[in-house]
Enzyme design. Structure first.
Site, short mmCIF file in Angstrom:
data_model
loop_
_atom_site.label_atom_id
_atom_site.label_comp_id
_atom_site.label_asym_id
_atom_site.label_seq_id
_atom_site.Cartn_x
_atom_site.Cartn_y
_atom_site.Cartn_z
N TRP A 166 0.47 -31.96 -7.90
CA TRP A 166 1.64 -31.13 -8.15
C TRP A 166 2.90 -31.62 -7.46
O TRP A 166 4.00 -31.20 -7.80
CB TRP A 166 1.38 -29.69 -7.71
CG TRP A 166 0.75 -29.55 -6.35
CD1 TRP A 166 -0.57 -29.30 -6.08
CD2 TRP A 166 1.39 -29.65 -5.07
NE1 TRP A 166 -0.79 -29.25 -4.73
CE2 TRP A 166 0.41 -29.45 -4.09
CE3 TRP A 166 2.71 -29.89 -4.66
CZ2 TRP A 166 0.69 -29.50 -2.71
CZ3 TRP A 166 3.00 -29.93 -3.30
CH2 TRP A 166 2.00 -29.75 -2.34
N LYS A 190 -5.49 -34.59 -16.80
CA LYS A 190 -5.54 -33.22 -16.31
C LYS A 190 -4.47 -33.09 -15.23
O LYS A 190 -4.66 -33.52 -14.10
CB LYS A 190 -6.89 -32.85 -15.72
CG LYS A 190 -7.02 -31.33 -15.47
CD LYS A 190 -7.86 -30.98 -14.26
CE LYS A 190 -7.11 -30.95 -12.98
NZ LYS A 190 -6.07 -29.89 -12.87
N PRO A 191 -3.32 -32.50 -15.56
CA PRO A 191 -2.29 -32.32 -14.54
C PRO A 191 -2.64 -31.14 -13.63
O PRO A 191 -3.48 -30.29 -13.99
CB PRO A 191 -1.04 -32.02 -15.37
CG PRO A 191 -1.55 -31.42 -16.64
CD PRO A 191 -2.90 -32.03 -16.89
N GLY A 241 -4.21 -37.69 -5.13
CA GLY A 241 -4.41 -36.39 -4.49
C GLY A 241 -4.91 -36.56 -3.07
O GLY A 241 -4.69 -37.60 -2.43
N SER A 242 -5.58 -35.56 -2.56
CA SER A 242 -6.04 -35.56 -1.18
C SER A 242 -7.24 -36.49 -1.01
O SER A 242 -7.99 -36.75 -1.96
CB SER A 242 -6.43 -34.15 -0.75
OG SER A 242 -7.62 -33.73 -1.39
N GLU A 263 -4.82 -43.05 -5.14
CA GLU A 263 -3.89 -42.96 -4.02
C GLU A 263 -4.12 -41.62 -3.36
O GLU A 263 -4.00 -40.56 -3.99
CB GLU A 263 -2.43 -43.06 -4.49
CG GLU A 263 -1.50 -43.11 -3.28
CD GLU A 263 -0.04 -42.93 -3.64
OE1 GLU A 263 0.52 -41.86 -3.30
OE2 GLU A 263 0.52 -43.84 -4.27
N LEU A 264 -4.46 -41.66 -2.07
CA LEU A 264 -4.90 -40.47 -1.36
C LEU A 264 -3.92 -40.10 -0.25
O LEU A 264 -2.73 -40.37 -0.35
CB LEU A 264 -6.32 -40.70 -0.83
CG LEU A 264 -7.33 -41.16 -1.91
CD1 LEU A 264 -8.68 -41.46 -1.29
CD2 LEU A 264 -7.45 -40.14 -3.02
N CYS A 297 3.09 -38.05 -0.15
CA CYS A 297 2.01 -38.71 0.57
C CYS A 297 2.49 -39.94 1.34
O CYS A 297 1.80 -40.39 2.26
CB CYS A 297 0.88 -39.09 -0.39
SG CYS A 297 1.42 -39.88 -1.90
N GLU A 395 -3.04 -34.90 8.07
CA GLU A 395 -1.87 -34.80 7.21
C GLU A 395 -1.44 -33.34 7.09
O GLU A 395 -2.22 -32.47 6.70
CB GLU A 395 -2.20 -35.36 5.83
CG GLU A 395 -1.01 -35.41 4.90
CD GLU A 395 -1.36 -36.03 3.56
OE1 GLU A 395 -0.54 -36.78 3.01
OE2 GLU A 395 -2.48 -35.78 3.06
#
Length: 527
Positions: A166, A190-191, A241-242, A263-264, A297, A395
């Site tokens: 998001w 899937k957004p 995402g995470s 990418e985390l 991020c 984080e």
């Protein structure tokens, strides 16, 4: 009706017009049984609702995407590229509408939403003009010079499944999809539930640019319900995402031997050297720490400042932060917008309150701003943060930065690297060679010298991604498109075969080959 009530009603009408028709872009197997609400973070009120897709909807989306991919792959790369050249122009022409939707769903400041428009347009242009070169078949050295001809071809993997977050709903919905599509794949995305309208608008413009509908399919809903079916159906998975969720997705992809890129999270360090231009560093790190209210991020959450400039920097940094315009507004004058949700506000608040209780000092900020909106939090600077505090190593993903002092360069590099994450870093020095040398010692996928994050991110010809727990694979550059392909080696053996010729005993063949190998080692171009 009062003036304020009339204005509020007019605003709702504008919002409804912005979102009208976008739901038609969602792929469903039939009438959805469940729906989920989407809210405006500026107000904390509902702006719409969308289908909560299930596994059957995912299956239909992939069926249609596979059908569309076959015809799309048959088009030349040049034909595909024309779609994205048109898309580049459409994104710019529809800039204001895109900004409105991004802000409506995410609550970010308009200037930060504009970075997304720039990113999408630049990415479309970059790959549209370079995809042919990236994907061109290549001649490689054969096994036996003059006797073996070898080529490498790059085929699309098939259907790419994407799960996007998001925090950058426009950029991350399409910037990773663009090279996948140009490589001849189709995409099912899937957004994030909070920002699905933005993705639907971005993909609507792609279809307007000429992308066939079945080549890019959208399923909306909850990750716990449709995430695993999406991974199971995909030929390649792209996730942003995470780190926690990334581990789950990677495990699911591993069960199906499906390749993936991710990418985390990040706990990114910034280093201000003794020779830094303090004013420039302050300006750049304001952006580096507080863009999108810190929900980035690659933003800086750990800041190390040399003892020679520590006092000067911290004073100027705090003064600049206290002058920021924090608020809800659809113009370009707001510096920092809202957090996305109550959940995110609680996380940021918990990190700061725990640190304060354990001895951290708040130099500025440190409180929520419900007077501005339900999820606003002040840009916050902390000192005296130690390893006992959650925000030291974890984080926060909010407008919070901890500042530390340093004196020894080897020590500060070690401290910067003392993290499970390795996504981005920022170094500030007037000696560019010193900055480059320090950068090579930092264990992150990107390092920006005299910039917070934008220089590396916007260098689209260079790879971007994370080391350690910050990710797998890279976006941007050749790696950002080649990951969506299967490399195929084709070798043609002419005349003699790969073993002893008829009538030549193998012992003699082996002896001759050994001599040949020794000679080849000394001939450039044959090594």
């Amino acid at each position: 009706m009062t003036v304020s009530e009339s204005a509020a009603e007019a605003e709702l009408e504008v919002e409804a017009e912005l979102l009208a028709g976008l739901e038609s872009g969602v792929t469903t197997a039939g009438a959805p049984e469940e729906r989920f609400d989407v809210e405006a973070p500026f107000r904390g009120t509902k702006i719409g609702d969308l289908p909560a897709c299930g596994p059957d909807d995912v299956e239909v989306a992939f069926e249609r995407a596979r059908q569309g991919q076959e015809a799309w792959e048959r088009r030349s790369v040049a034909e595909r590229a024309e779609v994205f050249k048109r898309y580049h122009d459409l994104v710019i022409e529809n800039c204001e509408e895109l900004l409105d939707i991004v802000q409506l769903e995410s609550g970010k400041a308009r200037r930060h939403a504009y970075e997304e428009v720039l990113d999408v347009a630049m990415t479309a242009r970059h790959y549209a003009y370079r995809a042919e070169d990236y994907l061109e078949s290549e001649e490689r050295e054969g096994a036996l010079p003059g006797l073996t001809e070898t080529e490498v071809h790059h085929h699309p993997v098939g259907v790419v499944g994407m799960i996007t977050p998001w925090n950058y709903p426009l950029s991350l919905a399409v910037s990773d999809a663009i090279p996948a599509l140009l490589a001849g794949n189709s995409v099912v995305i899937k957004p994030a539930e909070q920002t699905s309208y933005t993705a639907l608008k971005a993909i609507e413009l792609l279809r307007e640019a000429g992308l066939p509908r079945d080549v890019f399919r959208v399923v909306t809903g909850h990750g716990k319900v449709i995430g695993e079916p999406l991974v199971a159906e995909s030929d390649f998975v792209c996730f942003t995402g995470s780190t926690e969720t990334g581990r789950i997705v990677a495990s699911q992809a591993g069960e199906h031997l499906t390749k993936c890129s991710m990418e985390l999270g990040g706990k990114n360090p910034g280093i201000v050297c003794d020779d830094a231009d303090v004013d420039r560093a302050v300006e750049g790190l304001i952006r580096g720490c507080f863009t999108n209210a810190g929900q980035l991020c690659i933003s800086i959450e750990r800041l190390y400042v040399h003892e020679d400039v520590y006092g000067q920097f911290v004073e100027a940094f705090v003064d600049a932060i206290e002058g920021l315009h924090v608020g809800a507004g659809y113009d370009h004058d707001v510096d920092v917008g809202s957090l996305i949700s109550e959940e995110q506000l609680e996380k940021v608040t918990d990190h700061v309150e725990e640190a304060k209780a354990q001895g951290a000092t708040v130099l500025t900020g440190g409180t929520a701003r419900p007077d501005l909106g339900p999820y606003f939090y002040e840009p916050t600077v902390l000192t005296d943060v130690d390893e006992s505090m959650t925000l030291c190593a974890n984080e926060t993903f909010g407008p919070v930065v901890a500042v530390y002092e340093w004196s020894d360069e080897d020590d500060v590099i070690e401290r910067a690297n003392d993290s499970d994450y390795g996504l981005n870093a920022s170094i500030w020095t007037e000696d560019h060679e010193r900055g480059r040398e320090m950068a090579t010692q930092i264990e992150t996928g990107t390092v920006n010298v005299n910039e917070g994050y934008a220089a590396a991110w916007a260098s689209l010809d260079a790879p971007m991604g994370g080391m350690k727990n910050s990710g797998i694979g890279r976006r941007h550059g050749d790696e950002g498109i080649m990951k969506y392909t299967e490399s195929q080696t084709v070798s043609v053996q002419k005349h003699l075969g790969m073993t002893n010729p008829p009538g030549v005993p193998h012992w003699l063949y082996a002896k001759l080959m050994n001599k040949t190998l020794k000679i080849q080692r000394h001939i450039p171009g044959m090594r």
